[in-house]
Design a protein around this motif. Structure first.
Motif, PDB file in Angstrom:
ATOM      1  N   SER A 253       0.973  -1.185   0.154  1.00 29.55           N
ATOM      2  CA  SER A 253       0.071   0.022  -0.065  1.00 29.55           C
ATOM      3  C   SER A 253       0.827   1.271   0.058  1.00 29.55           C
ATOM      4  N   MET A 254       2.049   1.284   0.568  1.00 29.71           N
ATOM      5  CA  MET A 254       2.889   2.045   0.717  1.00 29.71           C
ATOM      6  C   MET A 254       3.626   2.753  -0.705  1.00 29.71           C
ATOM      7  N   HIS A 255       3.799   1.597  -1.614  1.00 26.93           N
ATOM      8  CA  HIS A 255       4.411   1.704  -2.831  1.00 26.93           C
ATOM      9  C   HIS A 255       3.321   2.160  -3.735  1.00 26.93           C
ATOM     10  N   THR A 256       2.119   1.930  -3.295  1.00 27.33           N
ATOM     11  CA  THR A 256       0.976   2.452  -4.387  1.00 27.33           C
ATOM     12  C   THR A 256       0.812   3.951  -4.075  1.00 27.33           C
ATOM     13  N   GLY A 257       0.845   4.145  -2.699  1.00 27.46           N
ATOM     14  CA  GLY A 257       0.854   5.487  -2.212  1.00 27.46           C
ATOM     15  C   GLY A 257       1.920   6.646  -3.021  1.00 27.46           C
ATOM     16  N   ILE A 258       3.251   6.102  -2.984  1.00 27.50           N
ATOM     17  CA  ILE A 258       4.189   6.881  -3.641  1.00 27.50           C
ATOM     18  C   ILE A 258       3.934   7.022  -4.961  1.00 27.50           C
ATOM     19  N   LEU A 259       3.491   6.096  -5.744  1.00 28.60           N
ATOM     20  CA  LEU A 259       3.099   6.184  -7.248  1.00 28.60           C
ATOM     21  C   LEU A 259       1.964   7.189  -7.383  1.00 28.60           C
ATOM     22  N   LEU A 260       0.961   6.974  -6.455  1.00 23.93           N
ATOM     23  CA  LEU A 260      -0.471   8.222  -6.454  1.00 23.93           C
ATOM     24  C   LEU A 260       0.184   9.612  -6.389  1.00 23.93           C
ATOM     25  N   LEU A 261       1.294   9.740  -5.287  1.00 22.65           N
ATOM     26  CA  LEU A 261       1.690  10.922  -5.207  1.00 22.65           C
ATOM     27  C   LEU A 261       2.620  11.551  -6.287  1.00 22.65           C
ATOM     28  N   CYS A 262       3.491  10.645  -7.022  1.00 20.57           N
ATOM     29  CA  CYS A 262       4.289  10.894  -8.167  1.00 20.57           C
ATOM     30  C   CYS A 262       3.354  11.405  -9.258  1.00 20.57           C
ATOM     31  N   ALA A 584      11.543  10.393 -12.169  1.00 20.65           N
ATOM     32  CA  ALA A 584      12.668   9.592 -11.790  1.00 20.65           C
ATOM     33  C   ALA A 584      12.256   8.751 -10.664  1.00 20.65           C
ATOM     34  N   LEU A 585      11.617   9.177  -9.469  1.00 19.68           N
ATOM     35  CA  LEU A 585      11.174   8.456  -8.224  1.00 19.68           C
ATOM     36  C   LEU A 585      10.076   7.248  -8.792  1.00 19.68           C
ATOM     37  N   ALA A 586       9.196   7.456  -9.709  1.00 14.36           N
ATOM     38  CA  ALA A 586       8.110   6.583 -10.202  1.00 14.36           C
ATOM     39  C   ALA A 586       8.965   5.469 -10.981  1.00 14.36           C
ATOM     40  N   VAL A 587       9.811   5.825 -11.769  1.00 13.49           N
ATOM     41  CA  VAL A 587      10.544   4.967 -12.574  1.00 13.49           C
ATOM     42  C   VAL A 587      11.634   3.976 -11.745  1.00 13.49           C
ATOM     43  N   GLU A 588      12.247   4.776 -10.751  1.00 12.21           N
ATOM     44  CA  GLU A 588      13.241   4.027  -9.927  1.00 12.21           C
ATOM     45  C   GLU A 588      12.290   2.993  -9.012  1.00 12.21           C
ATOM     46  N   LEU A 589      10.929   3.348  -8.487  1.00  6.13           N
ATOM     47  CA  LEU A 589      10.289   2.343  -7.662  1.00  6.13           C
ATOM     48  C   LEU A 589       9.746   1.291  -8.463  1.00  6.13           C
ATOM     49  N   ILE A 590       9.291   1.527  -9.831  1.00  9.24           N
ATOM     50  CA  ILE A 590       8.736   0.364 -10.617  1.00  9.24           C
ATOM     51  C   ILE A 590       9.937  -0.655 -11.189  1.00  9.24           C
ATOM     52  N   LYS A 592      12.677  -0.879  -9.463  1.00 14.49           N
ATOM     53  CA  LYS A 592      13.261  -1.860  -8.480  1.00 14.49           C
ATOM     54  C   LYS A 592      12.433  -2.949  -7.910  1.00 14.49           C
ATOM     55  N   ALA A 593      10.845  -2.850  -8.212  1.00 11.16           N
ATOM     56  CA  ALA A 593      10.090  -4.043  -7.721  1.00 11.16           C
ATOM     57  C   ALA A 593      10.206  -5.127  -8.732  1.00 11.16           C
ATOM     58  N   ARG A 594      10.460  -4.474  -9.918  1.00  5.96           N
ATOM     59  CA  ARG A 594      10.623  -5.696 -11.040  1.00  5.96           C
ATOM     60  C   ARG A 594      12.000  -6.397 -11.240  1.00  5.96           C
ATOM     61  N   ASN A 595      13.026  -5.687 -10.908  1.00  6.19           N
ATOM     62  CA  ASN A 595      14.376  -6.343 -10.778  1.00  6.19           C
ATOM     63  C   ASN A 595      14.805  -6.675  -9.529  1.00  6.19           C
ATOM     64  N   GLY A 596      14.274  -6.064  -8.316  1.00  5.30           N
ATOM     65  CA  GLY A 596      14.627  -6.719  -7.256  1.00  5.30           C
ATOM     66  C   GLY A 596      15.930  -5.774  -6.533  1.00  5.30           C
ATOM     67  N   GLU A 597      16.387  -4.906  -7.434  1.00  4.71           N
ATOM     68  CA  GLU A 597      17.583  -4.033  -6.974  1.00  4.71           C
ATOM     69  C   GLU A 597      17.495  -2.742  -7.598  1.00  4.71           C
ATOM     70  N   ASN A 601      21.717   3.955  -7.305  1.00  6.05           N
ATOM     71  CA  ASN A 601      22.113   3.886  -5.961  1.00  6.05           C
ATOM     72  C   ASN A 601      21.752   5.167  -5.283  1.00  6.05           C
ATOM     73  N   ASP A 602      21.653   6.264  -5.673  1.00  4.77           N
ATOM     74  CA  ASP A 602      21.324   7.522  -4.951  1.00  4.77           C
ATOM     75  C   ASP A 602      20.381   8.513  -5.925  1.00  4.77           C
ATOM     76  N   LEU A 603      19.118   8.533  -5.703  1.00  5.37           N
ATOM     77  CA  LEU A 603      18.407   9.447  -6.487  1.00  5.37           C
ATOM     78  C   LEU A 603      18.937  10.864  -6.411  1.00  5.37           C
ATOM     79  N   ARG A 604      19.875  11.276  -5.632  1.00  5.64           N
ATOM     80  CA  ARG A 604      20.147  12.629  -5.467  1.00  5.64           C
ATOM     81  C   ARG A 604      21.096  12.810  -6.852  1.00  5.64           C
ATOM     82  N   VAL A 605      21.706  11.692  -7.399  1.00  2.81           N
ATOM     83  CA  VAL A 605      22.410  12.050  -8.591  1.00  2.81           C
ATOM     84  C   VAL A 605      21.597  12.649  -9.653  1.00  2.81           C
ATOM     85  N   ILE A 606      20.394  12.356  -9.768  1.00  2.63           N
ATOM     86  CA  ILE A 606      19.415  12.800 -10.680  1.00  2.63           C
ATOM     87  C   ILE A 606      18.869  14.082 -10.243  1.00  2.63           C
TER      88      ILE A 606
END
Length: 667
Positions: A253-262, A584-590, A592-597, A601-606
């Motif tokens: 549910s928290m992942h879904t919440g992040i996607l909705l906020l994005c 950037a946040l939504a793509v990284e979340l998706i 990571k859920a698909r690849n498991g990693e 490594n740090d979203l601040r780079v973007i």
């Protein structure tokens, strides 16, 4: 009569003695799944005619192998030994009747009788397989679960020795070779568990371990937990393993919440961007237009702030989430600072935004970004009790705090407006970071540059009232020196962050902290420019210096004046940055859920490099407006500077200019 008796007794003894069949003197110890030779032989070869050799289990009487009429009889043997028991055929005629038994199982343990029949003679020997050494690991399976759930990964160890006496049983994540759990010397070794799994993994009870159950429970499942895990057991030369796979994980549910906020942070700027831009071009300050502007600025940035907070809770690490959340939240203040409609705010709010937007962002970002350094220093102090390190901790904690106090005093009261104080405090923070680097890695020239340059800049700012800089032309020298020092200091800071953090525990944060170092120096540069233009107005030698001072004060990018440049930079921060961060946040979340990693490594780079574009645009607007309103004065000061340096004037001066130059030479 006596002779006959002797001959009879000799015959009886010969018959009773029979064949001398030999075998091993000691029991055999073999390995499960391996092969073993059961020795059985006679001293002298026997004729193959009428030779029969039987191998049987002593307890069960099961026929293991039969040699008869010069050949093996596999059809007569028990099916459990089919294909596993055989003779060395070429050795039989030499009196060697040893049996080769392959693919040993635990049921093969026991006593075997080798019986040899030749004509009227019989002989027998026994061979004991006393113990079969084995180590078998089972339990491989596939796990599917949702993020946030608890799962169990099965691993059962079956061995001839008690489980608590095994050399080692370990769990590892295969793709990244991360140590999850290790059972060594009869105890779980929690210090060997990787930080990613700390406080999230546990074996079952001691009673279960004694049964060979080395399954473990993984709590609060995360997307990076996806992948293959291997359970390995070791004892002497024995080793075996099994694997468990955690398949693609569903969103919590928290992942879904992040996607909705994005989605909110992306859709709102896209929908409101055009009407907001049109209202800026038309100078529309109606309630409806302002409502659109407020919604555009606040809604998307607050949504991103909340999204990054949730990201830090379930996926990211603390400093990454804290910094990204702060950047997005403080962007609201920054956007109002540049907004052409700032003059519609109440006076106290205008004053607070004008005086605190840049400095507050610097203080908060610096505090969040370098919190890891403070924690590391505290751990070092606890180990070494070095009073110098404690002093640096106090300085690093107190300077941002003092800067925030100064911000709120200036912003909320009319007591004073002192840009110089804010700038000096920011450079003190830059110097404290340099001091940390020097004390941590030792002194060399490149590190001393980072440490000394901020203090040199502060000296130049502090002594601005000295006679060296009491004329407009000479203020230009000071401005040039400060600009050069700022560029060199910023470049050194970025280089040293990138070069040195690779050797720290902050390796995964190195790129993000390097980008933040550049971003903080961009903010420092904006504060420096505000100090410089204040100095230029204060030290102008012309009779209309008061007018110049007033021009400089209004040369910040706030105010009632609306230009296309202001609108573009404003829309870049309100629309462009929100869209980039949300994507950037939504793509990284998706991913990571698909690849498991993590892909990044740090979203601040973007986020941070794009964020730098916004304050740089604001700085360009400041410089452009300052030049446009002070072009004549700056041109005259530059000519005066050329005269002081002995340069020839390219054009003929007016009588008034000549008079001013003669007065300047006389001084």
């Amino acid at each position: 009569m006596g002779l006959n008796i002797c001959l009879f007794l000799s015959g009886v003894l010969f018959i009773c003695d029979g064949l001398h069949v030999l075998g091993p003197s000691d029991p055999l110890i073999v390995e499960l799944g391996g092969s073993v030779m059961l020795p059985c032989y006679v001293e002298a070869p026997l004729p193959l005619e009428e030779l029969e050799v039987e191998w049987k289990g002593a307890d069960s009487g099961t026929l293991v192998h039969l040699f008869q009429d010069g050949e093996s009889r596999p059809e007569a043997q028990n099916q459990a030994y089919s294909g596993r028991a055989s003779f060395f055929t070429e050795e039989v005629e030499r009196g060697n009747f040893s049996l080769l038994l392959t693919n040993l199982t635990t049921k093969d343990a026991g006593i075997y009788n080798c019986s040899v029949y030749s004509q009227q003679e019989t002989g027998q020997t026994s061979v004991e397989i006393k113990e079969i050494e084995y180590l078998i690991v089972t339990g491989g399976h596939v796990v599917s679960a949702y993020v946030g759930e608890d799962i169990t990964m099965n691993c059962s160890v079956d061995s001839h020795i008690p489980p608590e006496k095994l050399d080692e049983v370990s769990w590892k994540k295969v793709d990244q070779q991360i140590q999850v759990l290790i059972f060594l010397n009869g105890e779980v070794q929690p210090e060997s568990t990787h930080e990613r799994y700390a406080d999230r993994v546990e074996l079952f009870s001691r009673e279960e371990i004694q049964k060979g159950n080395f399954s473990f429970r993984l709590k609060d499942l995360r997307t990076e937990d996806k992948g293959q895990y291997i359970c390995e057991a070791f004892f002497g030369e024995f080793a075996d393993n099994t694997t468990v796979e955690v398949q693609q994980l569903g969103f919590s549910s928290m992942h879904t919440g992040i996607l909705l906020l994005c989605i909110i942070a992306f859709v709102v700027p896209v929908v409101l961007g055009y009407p907001a831009y049109v209202s800026l071009k038309r100078n529309d300050n109606s309630k409806r237009a302002l409502a659109v502007q407020y919604t555009l600025v606040c809604c998307s940035n607050i949504a991103l702030c909340l999204a990054f907070i949730l990201w830090g809770v379930i996926e990211g690490f603390l400093t990454e989430a804290a910094t990204c959340s702060a950047i997005n939240l403080l962007r609201i203040l920054f956007l109002f600072w540049i907004a052409p409609y700032l003059d519609t705010f109440k006076a106290i709010l205008q004053r607070f935004i004008k005086r605190s937007a840049i400095t507050l962002e610097y203080a908060v970002i610096a505090a969040f970004a370098y919190s890891g350094f403070i924690v590391r220093l505290w751990h070092n102090y606890q180990q070494t009790k070095n009073i110098v390190r404690l002093g640096i901790i106090i300085v690093l904690l107190s300077l941002p705090f003092l800067l925030c106090i100064n911000i709120f005093v200036q912003g909320l009261t009319k007591i004073f407006k002192q840009e110089q104080t804010n700038y000096i405090l920011t450079e003190l923070i830059n110097g404290a970071r340099g001091c940390y680097v020097v004390l941590t890695y030792g002194v060399n020239i490149s590190k001393l540059v980072l440490f000394i340059l901020p203090f040199l800049e502060m000296i130049f700012v502090y002594f601005r009232c000295q006679c060296l800089f009491n004329r407009g032309s000479r203020v230009l020298i000071r401005m040039s020196v400060l600009l050069i020092l700022e560029i060199v200091c910023a470049s050194s800071s970025v280089y040293i962050h990138y070069d040195l953090l690779d050797t720290l525990d902050f390796r995964k944060e190195r790129d993000g902290l390097t980008c933040l170092a550049a971003y903080l120096y961009v903010l420092t540069g904006m504060l420096l420019f505000k100090v410089v233009i204040d100095d230029y107005g204060l030290f102008s030698r012309r009779p209309h210096s008061n007018r110049t001072r007033q021009v400089v004060e209004s040369s910040t990018v706030t105010g009632t004046q609306r230009t296309s440049g202001h609108a573009i930079v404003y829309m870049l921060g309100a629309v462009g940055l929100s869209c980039v961060n949300s994507v950037a946040l939504a793509v990284e979340l998706i991913l990571k859920a698909r690849n498991g990693e993590r892909t990044v490594n740090d979203l601040r780079v973007i986020l941070v490099p794009f964020e730098c574009i916004f304050p740089i645009g604001c700085l360009v607007l400041q410089i452009s407006e300052f030049w446009g309103k002070n072009r004549e004065n700056l041109t005259k000061d530059f000519k005066d500077l050329c005269q002081l340096c002995g340069c020839k004037q390219a054009s003929v001066d007016s009588p008034a200019e000549k008079h001013e130059l003669e007065a300047l030479r006389s001084t």
